[in-house]
Enzyme design. Structure first.
Site, PDB file in Angstrom:
ATOM      1  N   LYS A 173       0.833  -1.206   0.000  1.00 48.56           N
ATOM      2  CA  LYS A 173       0.000   0.000   0.000  1.00 48.56           C
ATOM      3  C   LYS A 173       0.868   1.256   0.000  1.00 48.56           C
ATOM      4  CE  LYS A 173      -1.851  -1.561   3.723  1.00 48.56           C
ATOM      5  NZ  LYS A 173      -2.669  -1.797   4.934  1.00 48.56           N
ATOM      6  N   THR A 204      -7.796   8.955   9.549  1.00 48.89           N
ATOM      7  CA  THR A 204      -7.480   7.714   8.834  1.00 48.89           C
ATOM      8  C   THR A 204      -7.256   6.548   9.799  1.00 48.89           C
ATOM      9  OG1 THR A 204      -5.133   8.347   8.815  1.00 48.89           O
ATOM     10  CG2 THR A 204      -6.462   8.931   6.880  1.00 48.89           C
ATOM     11  N   GLY A 206      -7.613   3.230  11.432  1.00 54.13           N
ATOM     12  CA  GLY A 206      -8.211   1.959  11.055  1.00 54.13           C
ATOM     13  C   GLY A 206      -8.300   1.691   9.568  1.00 54.13           C
ATOM     14  N   THR A 207      -7.607   2.472   8.741  1.00 54.19           N
ATOM     15  CA  THR A 207      -7.709   2.270   7.294  1.00 54.19           C
ATOM     16  C   THR A 207      -7.168   0.902   6.875  1.00 54.19           C
ATOM     17  OG1 THR A 207      -5.642   3.505   7.057  1.00 54.19           O
ATOM     18  CG2 THR A 207      -7.684   4.701   6.640  1.00 54.19           C
ATOM     19  N   GLY A 208      -6.026   0.505   7.450  1.00 51.17           N
ATOM     20  CA  GLY A 208      -5.444  -0.777   7.078  1.00 51.17           C
ATOM     21  C   GLY A 208      -6.323  -1.947   7.489  1.00 51.17           C
ATOM     22  N   CYS A 209      -6.876  -1.872   8.683  1.00 47.14           N
ATOM     23  CA  CYS A 209      -7.779  -2.925   9.165  1.00 47.14           C
ATOM     24  C   CYS A 209      -9.011  -3.025   8.274  1.00 47.14           C
ATOM     25  CB  CYS A 209      -8.218  -2.634  10.594  1.00 47.14           C
ATOM     26  SG  CYS A 209      -6.881  -2.455  11.785  1.00 47.14           S
TER      27      CYS A 209
END
Length: 269
Positions: A173, A204, A206-209
């Site tokens: 990412k 932003t 928690g974007t990866g989760c």
């Protein structure tokens, strides 16, 4: 309805971890289940305390679900210790789990280390070979490969190296680079770039989760890896574009934007 399992840590402010995963699963029309690996005390400004569960308890949670309910996909997030990583791998192999998405969570946005340094190799050796998709951000890809990543060419090199560690599909990412939000995807045969317009917002959390759990939800619904990744990127883009200015730090993405919009609610303050 397909059932999707999240194996991850709990986020007390609801923006990341297990809570973000459950919201994502629901928003995308799947039924969410959880195996909690750790409890965190955190809010939008940082992580203040972490309490891990032991391997036996993690294993018991996984086994009781697979013995009772059909699991169509699994998302793995925060796993800190070698013991817990080994327990997860053993259980998933035992139950022949498929559609596994590994989000190699290492450090929170506030700088709290969520993966013990000695656990890195265990994570790679035990979970990557089981993964349909692995979703590292730039920092995580640097830790995994040992290489500095400062642009698209370096992201491509990292994706190839991570694939060699056993992952079926890799998406590196590019959210921490400047310019457009470009992710690099490698499926073992070809490299692809997923481009998205950068959204300038501090919210932003928690974007990866959310992104990784969205991939798992789409895999559960029968999409191939490439399409699941593409649709998950569309979902997270909307969630970030309509993120919530909650708290005094990095607010969460808006998992239920479309539902709230239909209800006439566009923001929570």
């Amino acid at each position: 309805m397909k059932n999707v399992l999240s194996i991850a840590g709990s986020d007390s402010c609801g923006g990341a971890g297990i809570q973000a995963d459950l919201k994502t699963f629901s928003a995308l029309g799947t039924y969410g289940m959880t195996v909690i690996t750790a409890v965190t005390a955190q809010n939008t400004t940082g992580v203040f305390q972490v309490r891990e569960l032991d391997g036996d308890m993690v294993q018991a949670q996984i086994n009781c679900l697979f013995e009772d309910i059909a699991v169509s996909a699994v998302k793995i997030g925060m796993v800190s210790s070698i013991e817990v990583i080994a327990a997860i791998a053993d259980c998933l192999r035992k139950h022949k789990a498929g559609n596994i998405v590994v989000d190699p969570v290492m450090v929170s946005k506030s700088g709290c280390h969520l993966l013990r340094p000695e656990s890195k190799n265990a994570l790679i050796q035990n979970l990557f070979p089981l993964a349909t998709v692995v979703t590292p951000n730039l920092f995580e890809a640097e830790v995994i490969t040992g290489d500095k990543i400062d642009g698209i060419a370096a992201m491509e090199k990292a994706a190839l190296k991570i694939h060699e560690l056993g992952a079926g599909n890799v998406i590196v990412k590019g959210g921490h680079l400047t310019g457009d939000a470009i992710d690099v995807v490698f499926d073992g045969k070809k490299l692809d770039h997923l481009k998205g317009k950068r959204i300038f917002t501090p919210n932003t959390h928690g974007t990866g989760c959310t992104f990784s759990s969205a991939i798992a939800a789409y895999l559960a619904k029968g999409y191939g890896a490439a399409e699941a990744i593409r649709k998950a990127k569309e979902y997270i883009h909307i969630a970030i574009a309509n993120s919530l200015p909650l708290g005094h730090g990095a607010g969460p993405t808006h998992h239920f934007y479309e539902l709230y919009r239909k209800a006439g609610v566009v923001a929570v303050r």
